[in-house]
Design a protein around this motif. Structure first.
Motif, PDB file in Angstrom:
ATOM      1  N   THR A 117       0.971  -1.298   0.063  1.00  0.00           N
ATOM      2  CA  THR A 117       0.078   0.002   0.134  1.00  0.00           C
ATOM      3  C   THR A 117       1.008   1.283   0.143  1.00  0.00           C
ATOM      4  OG1 THR A 117      -0.018  -0.236   2.422  1.00  0.00           O
ATOM      5  CG2 THR A 117      -2.065  -1.295   1.082  1.00  0.00           C
ATOM      6  N   GLY A 118       1.997   1.183   0.515  1.00  0.00           N
ATOM      7  CA  GLY A 118       2.903   2.363   0.507  1.00  0.00           C
ATOM      8  C   GLY A 118       3.917   2.219  -0.584  1.00  0.00           C
ATOM      9  N   PRO A 119       4.012   3.483  -1.091  1.00  0.00           N
ATOM     10  CA  PRO A 119       4.815   3.578  -2.558  1.00  0.00           C
ATOM     11  C   PRO A 119       6.209   3.056  -2.401  1.00  0.00           C
ATOM     12  CG  PRO A 119       4.752   5.885  -1.510  1.00  0.00           C
ATOM     13  CD  PRO A 119       3.830   4.836  -0.738  1.00  0.00           C
TER      14      PRO A 119
ATOM     15  N   GLY B  96      -3.927  -0.710  -3.777  1.00  0.00           N
ATOM     16  CA  GLY B  96      -4.763  -0.451  -3.176  1.00  0.00           C
ATOM     17  C   GLY B  96      -6.110  -0.520  -3.322  1.00  0.00           C
ATOM     18  N   ASP B  97      -7.077   0.229  -3.127  1.00  0.00           N
ATOM     19  CA  ASP B  97      -8.549   0.150  -3.405  1.00  0.00           C
ATOM     20  C   ASP B  97      -8.617   0.387  -5.086  1.00  0.00           C
ATOM     21  OD1 ASP B  97      -9.192  -0.393  -0.973  1.00  0.00           O
ATOM     22  OD2 ASP B  97      -9.944   1.636  -0.442  1.00  0.00           O
ATOM     23  N   GLU B  98      -7.927   1.318  -5.574  1.00  0.00           N
ATOM     24  CA  GLU B  98      -7.998   1.443  -7.014  1.00  0.00           C
ATOM     25  C   GLU B  98      -6.949   0.522  -7.877  1.00  0.00           C
ATOM     26  OE1 GLU B  98      -7.630   5.810  -8.183  1.00  0.00           O
ATOM     27  OE2 GLU B  98      -7.015   6.091  -6.313  1.00  0.00           O
ATOM     28  N   GLY B  99      -6.434  -0.531  -7.186  1.00  0.00           N
ATOM     29  CA  GLY B  99      -5.663  -1.360  -7.837  1.00  0.00           C
ATOM     30  C   GLY B  99      -4.317  -0.920  -7.954  1.00  0.00           C
ATOM     31  N   VAL B 100      -3.663  -1.334  -8.950  1.00  0.00           N
ATOM     32  CA  VAL B 100      -1.992  -0.786  -9.209  1.00  0.00           C
ATOM     33  C   VAL B 100      -2.050   0.582  -9.628  1.00  0.00           C
ATOM     34  CG1 VAL B 100      -0.020  -1.224 -10.240  1.00  0.00           C
ATOM     35  CG2 VAL B 100      -1.401  -3.243  -9.422  1.00  0.00           C
ATOM     36  N   ILE B 101      -1.131   1.350  -8.916  1.00  0.00           N
ATOM     37  CA  ILE B 101      -0.859   2.754  -9.248  1.00  0.00           C
ATOM     38  C   ILE B 101       0.548   3.090  -9.365  1.00  0.00           C
ATOM     39  CG2 ILE B 101      -1.200   5.141  -8.192  1.00  0.00           C
ATOM     40  CD1 ILE B 101      -3.589   4.346  -6.852  1.00  0.00           C
ATOM     41  N   VAL B 102       0.786   3.983 -10.347  1.00  0.00           N
ATOM     42  CA  VAL B 102       2.405   4.477 -10.431  1.00  0.00           C
ATOM     43  C   VAL B 102       2.354   5.903 -10.414  1.00  0.00           C
ATOM     44  CG1 VAL B 102       2.255   4.246 -12.993  1.00  0.00           C
ATOM     45  CG2 VAL B 102       4.513   4.098 -12.049  1.00  0.00           C
ATOM     46  N   VAL B 103       3.120   6.450  -9.675  1.00  0.00           N
ATOM     47  CA  VAL B 103       3.515   7.975  -9.707  1.00  0.00           C
ATOM     48  C   VAL B 103       4.821   8.220 -10.402  1.00  0.00           C
ATOM     49  CG1 VAL B 103       3.439   9.983  -8.969  1.00  0.00           C
ATOM     50  CG2 VAL B 103       1.844   8.046  -7.739  1.00  0.00           C
ATOM     51  N   LEU B 104       4.769   8.614 -11.701  1.00  0.00           N
ATOM     52  CA  LEU B 104       6.161   8.892 -12.548  1.00  0.00           C
ATOM     53  C   LEU B 104       6.770  10.273 -12.119  1.00  0.00           C
ATOM     54  CD1 LEU B 104       4.659   7.487 -16.086  1.00  0.00           C
ATOM     55  CD2 LEU B 104       6.445   6.636 -14.255  1.00  0.00           C
TER      56      LEU B 104
ATOM     57  N   GLU C   8       8.228   8.658 -18.281  1.00  0.00           N
ATOM     58  CA  GLU C   8       6.994   8.070 -19.091  1.00  0.00           C
ATOM     59  C   GLU C   8       6.791   6.627 -19.388  1.00  0.00           C
ATOM     60  OE1 GLU C   8       6.146  10.528 -23.040  1.00  0.00           O
ATOM     61  OE2 GLU C   8       7.029   8.438 -23.775  1.00  0.00           O
ATOM     62  N   LEU C   9       5.686   6.282 -19.306  1.00  0.00           N
ATOM     63  CA  LEU C   9       5.119   4.954 -19.699  1.00  0.00           C
ATOM     64  C   LEU C   9       4.134   5.156 -20.984  1.00  0.00           C
ATOM     65  CD1 LEU C   9       4.644   3.189 -16.412  1.00  0.00           C
ATOM     66  CD2 LEU C   9       6.427   2.510 -17.971  1.00  0.00           C
TER      67      LEU C   9
ATOM     68  N   HIS D 266       2.004  10.358 -18.059  1.00  0.00           N
ATOM     69  CA  HIS D 266       2.935  10.875 -16.889  1.00  0.00           C
ATOM     70  C   HIS D 266       2.269  11.118 -15.738  1.00  0.00           C
ATOM     71  CE1 HIS D 266       3.676  12.221 -21.369  1.00  0.00           C
ATOM     72  NE2 HIS D 266       5.221  11.991 -20.717  1.00  0.00           N
ATOM     73  N   GLY D 267       2.872  11.236 -14.638  1.00  0.00           N
ATOM     74  CA  GLY D 267       2.509  11.662 -13.070  1.00  0.00           C
ATOM     75  C   GLY D 267       1.863  10.449 -12.749  1.00  0.00           C
ATOM     76  N   ARG D 268       0.595  10.456 -12.399  1.00  0.00           N
ATOM     77  CA  ARG D 268      -0.046   9.357 -11.641  1.00  0.00           C
ATOM     78  C   ARG D 268      -0.874   8.600 -12.746  1.00  0.00           C
ATOM     79  NH1 ARG D 268      -4.736   8.210  -9.011  1.00  0.00           N
ATOM     80  NH2 ARG D 268      -4.537   7.018  -6.993  1.00  0.00           N
ATOM     81  N   HIS D 269      -0.915   7.323 -12.540  1.00  0.00           N
ATOM     82  CA  HIS D 269      -1.689   6.506 -13.422  1.00  0.00           C
ATOM     83  C   HIS D 269      -1.993   5.241 -12.674  1.00  0.00           C
ATOM     84  CE1 HIS D 269      -3.156   4.762 -17.107  1.00  0.00           C
ATOM     85  NE2 HIS D 269      -2.723   3.703 -16.766  1.00  0.00           N
ATOM     86  N   ALA D 270      -3.820   5.161 -12.777  1.00  0.00           N
ATOM     87  CA  ALA D 270      -4.240   3.965 -11.946  1.00  0.00           C
ATOM     88  C   ALA D 270      -4.483   2.966 -12.950  1.00  0.00           C
ATOM     89  CB  ALA D 270      -5.298   4.323 -11.373  1.00  0.00           C
ATOM     90  N   PHE D 271      -3.847   1.716 -13.059  1.00  0.00           N
ATOM     91  CA  PHE D 271      -4.377   0.349 -13.933  1.00  0.00           C
ATOM     92  C   PHE D 271      -5.255  -0.260 -13.473  1.00  0.00           C
ATOM     93  CE2 PHE D 271       0.539   1.302 -14.191  1.00  0.00           C
ATOM     94  CZ  PHE D 271       0.656   0.953 -15.534  1.00  0.00           C
ATOM     95  N   GLY D 272      -6.067   0.174 -12.281  1.00  0.00           N
ATOM     96  CA  GLY D 272      -7.127  -0.575 -11.806  1.00  0.00           C
ATOM     97  C   GLY D 272      -7.031  -1.699 -11.158  1.00  0.00           C
ATOM     98  N   ALA D 273      -7.847  -2.843 -11.060  1.00  0.00           N
ATOM     99  CA  ALA D 273      -7.642  -4.021 -10.200  1.00  0.00           C
ATOM    100  C   ALA D 273      -7.310  -4.993 -11.560  1.00  0.00           C
ATOM    101  CB  ALA D 273      -9.182  -4.411  -9.803  1.00  0.00           C
ATOM    102  N   ILE D 274      -6.423  -5.812 -11.401  1.00  0.00           N
ATOM    103  CA  ILE D 274      -5.672  -6.764 -12.192  1.00  0.00           C
ATOM    104  C   ILE D 274      -6.468  -7.961 -11.566  1.00  0.00           C
ATOM    105  CG2 ILE D 274      -3.802  -7.937 -12.826  1.00  0.00           C
ATOM    106  CD1 ILE D 274      -3.916  -5.057 -13.849  1.00  0.00           C
ATOM    107  N   PRO D 275      -7.061  -8.906 -12.426  1.00  0.00           N
ATOM    108  CA  PRO D 275      -7.665 -10.257 -12.166  1.00  0.00           C
ATOM    109  C   PRO D 275      -6.604 -11.308 -11.931  1.00  0.00           C
ATOM    110  CG  PRO D 275      -7.874 -10.035 -14.626  1.00  0.00           C
ATOM    111  CD  PRO D 275      -7.316  -8.570 -14.189  1.00  0.00           C
ATOM    112  N   GLU D 276      -7.058 -12.147 -11.266  1.00  0.00           N
ATOM    113  CA  GLU D 276      -5.861 -13.289 -10.723  1.00  0.00           C
ATOM    114  C   GLU D 276      -5.620 -13.741 -12.050  1.00  0.00           C
ATOM    115  OE1 GLU D 276      -3.369 -15.605  -8.764  1.00  0.00           O
ATOM    116  OE2 GLU D 276      -4.466 -14.097  -7.964  1.00  0.00           O
ATOM    117  N   ARG D 277      -4.251 -14.271 -12.195  1.00  0.00           N
ATOM    118  CA  ARG D 277      -3.592 -14.695 -13.405  1.00  0.00           C
ATOM    119  C   ARG D 277      -3.711 -13.953 -14.615  1.00  0.00           C
ATOM    120  NH1 ARG D 277      -5.105 -19.605 -10.761  1.00  0.00           N
ATOM    121  NH2 ARG D 277      -6.746 -20.026 -12.213  1.00  0.00           N
ATOM    122  N   GLY D 278      -4.158 -12.690 -14.486  1.00  0.00           N
ATOM    123  CA  GLY D 278      -4.198 -11.610 -15.462  1.00  0.00           C
ATOM    124  C   GLY D 278      -2.981 -10.851 -15.485  1.00  0.00           C
TER     125      GLY D 278
END
Length: 275
Positions: free
Chosen positions: A45-47, A60-68, A73-74, A82-94
């Protein structure tokens, strides 16, 4: 006349197997294949920042988050972020991937945990790869068996090469077959093709000539009478046979065969001194 009796048939059998084996190695050696993985990073949960990926990562609750950070850049689904991006919830084995220059960052969920696995084409494990050793193809290891479906798929919990991790698969049925006069059985999971099956197993060669933890075999869909063909010449290593940055499942206890299956892929060169 069977394949074993026909020189032409044996030649064709070996040629087909060699083409399959080369395709396997080519997939492994792809610039972003498993040999390019440089780390397995468990998100919290911590960066956290990792040496082989840009930004700081958390889950966390929003799923995987990256702060660039500035200048980082990704590229996600063809769009630069750029900056903050939420990937959302990732399904199991996805999983999803994000491009970072020549590398890609795999974002995945394994055993209920979010992870990232950077894949760098210049990783030495990939650039030094010379192919996977294997037994010479032999038609005697093409075995006919019988598949019996369970009344309902059985949730089956298995261990993993990653300590403390478990995987749960639905097992649709079981396969029985004979080798050297012995009746053997394997619990089957769903395979890579429609109606196909997959088995994870160990045998008496495991840890000797083949990888100790597991091997896998894909099986075509059963015939109307439940007949299946197990071509152990095409028994394959899982990614954990090559790299520690994998979370591969272990076979169910009942899939530890008491015979030596001297067919299929052997211990990779990269692991020969590690077992």
């Amino acid at each position: 006349m069977t394949v074993q009796d026909s020189p032409t048939g044996i030649d064709a059998f070996a040629t087909e197997w060699e083409a399959w084996h080369q395709r396997r190695d080519s997939t492994l050696a792809h610039e972003h294949g498993f040999l390019a993985v440089t780390g397995l990073h468990w998100l919290a949960t911590g960066p956290q920042r990792f040496p082989d990926a840009p930004g700081t990562w958390s889950t966390g609750d929003e799923g995987v988050i990256v702060v660039l950070g500035e200048g980082e850049e990704l590229v996600v689904d063809g769009t630069a972020v750029h900056g903050r991006h939420a990937f959302g919830a990732i399904p199991e084995r996805g999983g999803v991937t994000a491009v970072w220059g020549a590398a890609v960052i795999e974002i995945a969920k394994r055993g209920g945990h979010d992870v990232i696995r950077p894949r760098h084409p210049d990783h030495p494990l990939r650039t030094a790869f010379t192919g996977t050793p294997a037994y010479a193809p032999d038609p005697r290891w093409v075995v006919t068996g019988t598949y019996t479906p369970f009344p309902e798929p059985r949730p089956t919990t298995v261990g993993a090469v990653a300590e403390g991790l478990q995987h749960v698969y639905d097992a649709p049925g079981r396969i029985r077959f004979r080798i050297d006069g012995r009746t053997l059985g394997l619990t089957a999971f769903n395979g890579n093709t429609p109606g196909g099956l997959m088995v994870l197993f160990t045998d008496a060669t495991s840890g000797v000539t083949t990888y100790a933890a597991n091997r896998a075999l894909q099986i075509d869909a059963p015939g109307p009478d439940g007949t299946v063909v197990l071509d152990f010449n095409r028994a394959t290593n899982l990614p954990c046979a090559y790299t520690d940055f994998a979370t591969c499942p272990l076979p169910p206890t009942e899939n530890r065969l008491p015979v030596a299956i001297e067919a299929g892929e052997q211990i990779p060169h990269e692991r020969r001194t590690a077992q």
